[in-house]
Scaffold this active site. Structure first.
Site, PDB file in Angstrom:
ATOM      1  N   HIS A  54       0.828  -1.215   0.000  1.00 15.01           N
ATOM      2  CA  HIS A  54       0.000   0.000   0.000  1.00 15.01           C
ATOM      3  C   HIS A  54       0.856   1.256   0.000  1.00 15.01           C
ATOM      4  O   HIS A  54       1.806   1.390   0.759  1.00 15.01           O
ATOM      5  CB  HIS A  54      -1.017  -0.006   1.146  1.00 15.01           C
TER       6      HIS A  54
ATOM      7  N   ASP B 292       6.157   0.888   6.704  1.00 19.76           N
ATOM      8  CA  ASP B 292       4.719   0.650   6.529  1.00 19.76           C
ATOM      9  C   ASP B 292       4.115   1.706   5.618  1.00 19.76           C
ATOM     10  O   ASP B 292       3.634   2.726   6.098  1.00 19.76           O
ATOM     11  CB  ASP B 292       4.045   0.668   7.907  1.00 19.76           C
TER      12      ASP B 292
ATOM     13  N   GLU C  78      -4.896   1.863   2.447  1.00 19.72           N
ATOM     14  CA  GLU C  78      -5.001   0.707   3.349  1.00 19.72           C
ATOM     15  C   GLU C  78      -5.165   1.149   4.792  1.00 19.72           C
ATOM     16  O   GLU C  78      -5.899   0.528   5.564  1.00 19.72           O
ATOM     17  CB  GLU C  78      -3.756  -0.176   3.201  1.00 19.72           C
TER      18      GLU C  78
ATOM     19  N   HIS D 216       3.471   2.887  12.591  1.00 20.53           N
ATOM     20  CA  HIS D 216       2.584   4.040  12.806  1.00 20.53           C
ATOM     21  C   HIS D 216       3.203   5.115  13.698  1.00 20.53           C
ATOM     22  O   HIS D 216       2.480   5.930  14.281  1.00 20.53           O
ATOM     23  CB  HIS D 216       1.250   3.594  13.430  1.00 20.53           C
TER      24      HIS D 216
END
Length: 454
Positions: A278, A290, A324, A422
């Protein structure tokens, strides 16, 4: 000299004894470790573009950049797939402190994705600590109403597989504000999903479900060190007041894109094998782990096979999915368009667990297909790949539901993943070049083997 001659003869005989698949995997790994562009692509995504939250300028730039790089590879087709995505903006840096005996003890927090804002002057109330949604429900409205709920269930360090630890407590982040609001809470603070003790709060999406906007309560993550400190202070001072302020906003959905590149199959052009990650990220770091890593690895699959002049039997398609993190709109749209265009997907591989050393694959398939993939274990042994097990494949390929499709997730070593997930330290310098390239090689090898034998 005789010894050297015997050694060369032995090496030559071993080389002759290698199967075509062993030799081709060796070429894939050699090319990935010496010629792949994936690390430089990630450098550009991370350091020239930065965060890529859905609906942001960074996401827009990332779409244009990856489209241009796929075009430079000279693959058969590159295009954009339009998708409407949420636009949520964090706003000013969040503030938080515990008011205690005339002192203000500050804490590091960050708003959870899709949270509403506090009032402009902030929010202040007594705090009630709970360790999960069950405990929240047991306490009931009488104990919760008018308070800030502090969810403080840590990730369980006893789980060797850290994604199991994450799954065991992430519901307090995703559902905590919704459930606490039903009981009259006015705000929620959630312990960060992180096994390490540090002062970095980790964001992630919260889901209000069908709660009317006017009834939604603000929610933020607190760092793991902050959570421990807050818990300790509350035990000594249960009537202390907690204050936090955040100014996030949600706007109307905006237009964005999935980025698609493909090599047309020579025998089965209408049977599609997808590999992807993503393209969007959260906004605190630059999203290198990420999921910038997964995106550039997926692009590298096409690059490596093209450089090795491999002609796939099936159509190989790289998809960089948008959104995502806070909606899965890209994955959902991709499946919607696949149905509309009457496409047949036979294989899907996703990389969304970081750019760490690859350890294997998590497989969603029937028993016959799993057995076929497990039969390739010996081919991967020289590259330290050993996990071939049934399990979750990936969020973005999840919506694909073609009959008999094989869906697989790359499984890197996960021990450090949640140190960055995150958080503000999810940056380019957290990714090791060699580990990233090894992941790309593992993915390419699996795509090659499935394409060649099916």
């Amino acid at each position: 000299m005789k010894k050297i001659g015997l050694l060369l003869l032995l090496q030559s005989s071993l080389l002759v004894a290698q199967t075509p698949d062993e030799l081709f995997l060796k070429q894939i790994y050699s090319s990935a470790l010496t010629q792949s562009s994936c690390y430089s692509w990630l450098d550009d995504l991370s350091n020239k573009i930065g965060q890529r939250l859905s609906g942001s300028k960074g996401a827009e730039l990332a779409v244009a950049y990856t489209q241009s790089q796929l075009n430079k590879l000279g693959v058969d087709k590159v295009y954009l797939q339009e998708v409407k995505v949420p636009k949520w903006v964090r706003g000013d840096k969040e503030q938080a402190y515990l008011q205690l005996e005339g002192k203000k003890i500050p804490f590091s927090i960050c708003a959870l994705g899709m949270s509403v804002a506090t009032p402009p002057t902030g929010l202040s109330a007594n705090v009630i600590e709970v360790h999960g949604l069950d405990e929240l429900t047991q306490l009931g409205e009488a104990a919760i109403k008018g308070k800030i709920v502090f969810f403080n269930r840590p990730m369980n360090p006893e789980f060797i597989e850290t994604f199991h630890a994450y799954g065991s407590c992430v519901d307090q982040r995703s559902s905590g504000a919704r459930e606490a609001g039903k009981l009259g809470a006015i705000g929620v603070i959630v312990r960060s999903m992180n096994l390490r003790l540090d002062d970095l709060p980790h964001t992630g999406m919260t889901n209000y479900g069908d709660t009317p906007v006017a009834q939604r309560i603000p929610t933020a993550a607190i760092s793991t060190l902050g959570a421990n400190q807050l818990s300790s202070l509350l035990k000594e001072n249960p009537t202390a007041t907690f204050y936090f302020k955040q100014s996030c906003q949600t706007f109307a959905d905006v237009t964005s894109y999935n980025v698609v590149g493909e090599i047309t199959g020579t025998e089965f052009p209408n049977q599609i094998m997808v590999v992807g990650g993503h393209l969007d990220s959260w906004d605190l770091g630059d999203g290198s782990q990420d999921d910038g890593a997964g995106c550039v690895q997926s692009m590298a699959v096409l690059e490596l096979l093209k450089n090795l002049k491999y002609k796939p039997r099936h159509t190989l398609r790289t998809v960089l999915f948008m959104n995502e993190e806070n909606g899965v709109k890209g994955g959902t749209k991709y499946q919607e368009m696949a149905v509309k265009n009457k496409e047949q997907h036979v294989f899907a591989l996703e990389s969304d667990s970081g750019g760490f050393s690859p350890r294997g694959f998590s497989i969603e398939a029937n028993d016959t297909q799993v057995a076929q993939i497990k039969a390739w274990e010996t081919l991967f042994e020289p590259y330290l790949i050993h996990i071939f097990s049934k399990g979750h494949s990936g969020t973005d390929i999840g919506p694909l539901n073609d009959p008999n499709i094989v869906k697989i997730g790359l499984q890197p070593d996960s021990q450090r993943y949640f140190d960055y997930h995150h958080a503000a330290n999810d940056r380019f310098d957290a990714v090791n070049k060699r580990e990233l390239e090894l992941g790309a090689a593992a993915m390419t090898s699996l795509m090659y083997l499935w394409d060649k034998t099916n």
